[in-house]
Write a protein that holds these residues in place. Structure first.
Motif, PDB file in Angstrom:
ATOM      1  N   LEU A  64       0.835  -1.208   0.000  1.00 37.34           N
ATOM      2  CA  LEU A  64       0.000   0.000   0.000  1.00 37.34           C
ATOM      3  C   LEU A  64       0.867   1.254   0.000  1.00 37.34           C
ATOM      4  N   LEU A  65       1.925   1.248   0.785  1.00 36.57           N
ATOM      5  CA  LEU A  65       2.852   2.388   0.800  1.00 36.57           C
ATOM      6  C   LEU A  65       3.487   2.568  -0.573  1.00 36.57           C
ATOM      7  N   ASN A  66       3.843   1.479  -1.210  1.00 35.57           N
ATOM      8  CA  ASN A  66       4.397   1.528  -2.560  1.00 35.57           C
ATOM      9  C   ASN A  66       3.384   2.134  -3.531  1.00 35.57           C
ATOM     10  N   LEU A  67       2.117   1.765  -3.405  1.00 38.65           N
ATOM     11  CA  LEU A  67       1.064   2.316  -4.242  1.00 38.65           C
ATOM     12  C   LEU A  67       0.916   3.826  -4.021  1.00 38.65           C
ATOM     13  N   VAL A  68       0.963   4.234  -2.755  1.00 38.99           N
ATOM     14  CA  VAL A  68       0.872   5.671  -2.439  1.00 38.99           C
ATOM     15  C   VAL A  68       2.021   6.435  -3.098  1.00 38.99           C
ATOM     16  N   PHE A  69       3.228   5.894  -3.008  1.00 43.24           N
ATOM     17  CA  PHE A  69       4.373   6.553  -3.642  1.00 43.24           C
ATOM     18  C   PHE A  69       4.256   6.565  -5.165  1.00 43.24           C
ATOM     19  N   SER A  70       3.717   5.511  -5.728  1.00 42.70           N
ATOM     20  CA  SER A  70       3.527   5.469  -7.177  1.00 42.70           C
ATOM     21  C   SER A  70       2.542   6.543  -7.625  1.00 42.70           C
ATOM     22  N   ILE A  71       1.458   6.685  -6.877  1.00 45.64           N
ATOM     23  CA  ILE A  71       0.472   7.730  -7.204  1.00 45.64           C
ATOM     24  C   ILE A  71       1.093   9.102  -7.035  1.00 45.64           C
ATOM     25  N   GLN A  72       1.831   9.291  -5.956  1.00 44.24           N
ATOM     26  CA  GLN A  72       2.501  10.570  -5.718  1.00 44.24           C
ATOM     27  C   GLN A  72       3.456  10.892  -6.867  1.00 44.24           C
ATOM     28  N   SER A  73       4.216   9.916  -7.297  1.00 45.01           N
ATOM     29  CA  SER A  73       5.165  10.122  -8.402  1.00 45.01           C
ATOM     30  C   SER A  73       4.451  10.395  -9.715  1.00 45.01           C
ATOM     31  N   ALA A  74       3.336   9.700  -9.929  1.00 49.46           N
ATOM     32  CA  ALA A  74       2.591   9.895 -11.176  1.00 49.46           C
ATOM     33  C   ALA A  74       2.077  11.322 -11.302  1.00 49.46           C
ATOM     34  N   TYR A  75       1.726  11.949 -10.197  1.00 49.90           N
ATOM     35  CA  TYR A  75       1.260  13.333 -10.236  1.00 49.90           C
ATOM     36  C   TYR A  75       2.407  14.327 -10.104  1.00 49.90           C
ATOM     37  N   ALA A  76       3.411  13.983  -9.306  1.00 50.28           N
ATOM     38  CA  ALA A  76       4.499  14.917  -9.044  1.00 50.28           C
ATOM     39  C   ALA A  76       5.354  15.166 -10.282  1.00 50.28           C
ATOM     40  N   ALA A  77       5.657  14.124 -11.024  1.00 50.98           N
ATOM     41  CA  ALA A  77       6.556  14.280 -12.174  1.00 50.98           C
ATOM     42  C   ALA A  77       6.021  15.283 -13.204  1.00 50.98           C
ATOM     43  N   PRO A  78       4.773  15.165 -13.659  1.00 50.99           N
ATOM     44  CA  PRO A  78       4.292  16.159 -14.628  1.00 50.99           C
ATOM     45  C   PRO A  78       4.186  17.569 -14.038  1.00 50.99           C
ATOM     46  N   ILE A  79       3.819  17.662 -12.750  1.00 54.30           N
ATOM     47  CA  ILE A  79       3.728  18.991 -12.129  1.00 54.30           C
ATOM     48  C   ILE A  79       5.104  19.629 -12.064  1.00 54.30           C
ATOM     49  N   ILE A  80       6.114  18.853 -11.712  1.00 60.11           N
ATOM     50  CA  ILE A  80       7.477  19.374 -11.648  1.00 60.11           C
ATOM     51  C   ILE A  80       7.958  19.772 -13.046  1.00 60.11           C
ATOM     52  N   MET A  81       7.619  18.961 -14.052  1.00 58.76           N
ATOM     53  CA  MET A  81       8.013  19.316 -15.428  1.00 58.76           C
ATOM     54  C   MET A  81       7.316  20.593 -15.885  1.00 58.76           C
ATOM     55  N   MET A  82       6.047  20.793 -15.496  1.00 61.76           N
ATOM     56  CA  MET A  82       5.356  22.039 -15.839  1.00 61.76           C
ATOM     57  C   MET A  82       6.087  23.230 -15.222  1.00 61.76           C
ATOM     58  N   ALA A  83       6.462  23.094 -13.958  1.00 67.14           N
ATOM     59  CA  ALA A  83       7.170  24.182 -13.285  1.00 67.14           C
ATOM     60  C   ALA A  83       8.532  24.430 -13.939  1.00 67.14           C
ATOM     61  N   GLN A  84       9.215  23.360 -14.343  1.00 64.81           N
ATOM     62  CA  GLN A  84      10.509  23.525 -15.017  1.00 64.81           C
ATOM     63  C   GLN A  84      10.333  24.212 -16.370  1.00 64.81           C
ATOM     64  N   ASN A  85       9.283  23.861 -17.089  1.00 68.20           N
ATOM     65  CA  ASN A  85       9.026  24.515 -18.373  1.00 68.20           C
ATOM     66  C   ASN A  85       8.743  25.997 -18.176  1.00 68.20           C
ATOM     67  N   ARG A  86       7.986  26.301 -17.128  1.00 67.10           N
ATOM     68  CA  ARG A  86       7.711  27.716 -16.849  1.00 67.10           C
ATOM     69  C   ARG A  86       8.991  28.432 -16.440  1.00 67.10           C
ATOM     70  N   GLN A  87       9.848  27.773 -15.681  1.00 67.77           N
ATOM     71  CA  GLN A  87      11.124  28.383 -15.308  1.00 67.77           C
ATOM     72  C   GLN A  87      11.972  28.637 -16.546  1.00 67.77           C
ATOM     73  N   SER A  88      11.955  27.709 -17.478  1.00 68.84           N
ATOM     74  CA  SER A  88      12.692  27.906 -18.733  1.00 68.84           C
ATOM     75  C   SER A  88      12.142  29.106 -19.495  1.00 68.84           C
TER      76      SER A  88
END
Length: 143
Positions: A64-88
């Motif tokens: 279950l903890l692994n699932l929580v981290f997978s969900i967190q990563s699935a949302y975090a990665a695109p959000i972080i990439m959006m922020a990086q694109n805006r920073q660029s």
């Protein structure tokens, strides 16, 4: 009014709610506070599940903890990439603004150099004229 704004103010005024949200999420997830809190949660989660006699909601290997981290990563990665694109995009705007400022400074420096050369030439012409006048005066005296 738009031209009086700095590049940062122009960029901030053009951001959507999602842009601001992506920046905030990235700022939170990229902090030591987040890492420390997440580490504490993991330790508590694992500790409770390893030591609990009756309530094992996520027994080892913590699927279950692994699932929580997978969900967190699935949302975090695109959000972080959006922020990086805006920073660029911000960096490109700032670099362009810096370039334009440098061009203007170069033009002003070149104008100053031309003015200084003109003043120098005028001073030299005045000095030469004064020396010629002194020579003429001396030639009258020696005759």
């Amino acid at each position: 009014m738009e031209n009086n704004k700095t590049w940062h103010e122009q960029h901030e005024s053009s951001c959507s709610f999602g842009d601001h949200l992506a920046d905030k999420v990235t700022n939170i997830m990229g902090s030591w506070r987040f890492i420390i809190i997440q580490t504490a949660i993991i330790l508590v989660w694992a500790g409770i599940n390893l030591t609990a006699y009756l309530l094992h909601w996520d027994p080892y290997p913590f699927i279950l903890l692994n699932l929580v981290f997978s969900i967190q990563s699935a949302y975090a990665a695109p959000i972080i990439m959006m922020a990086q694109n805006r920073q660029s995009a911000r960096d490109r705007v700032q670099a362009n603004d810096d370039y334009m400022t440098n061009l203007e400074s170069k033009r002003e420096i070149e104008e100053l150099q031309v003015g200084l050369k003109r003043l120098e030439s005028e001073k030299l012409d005045t000095i030469i004229a004064m020396l010629q006048d002194i020579r003429k005066d001396r030639s009258y005296v020696t005759e």
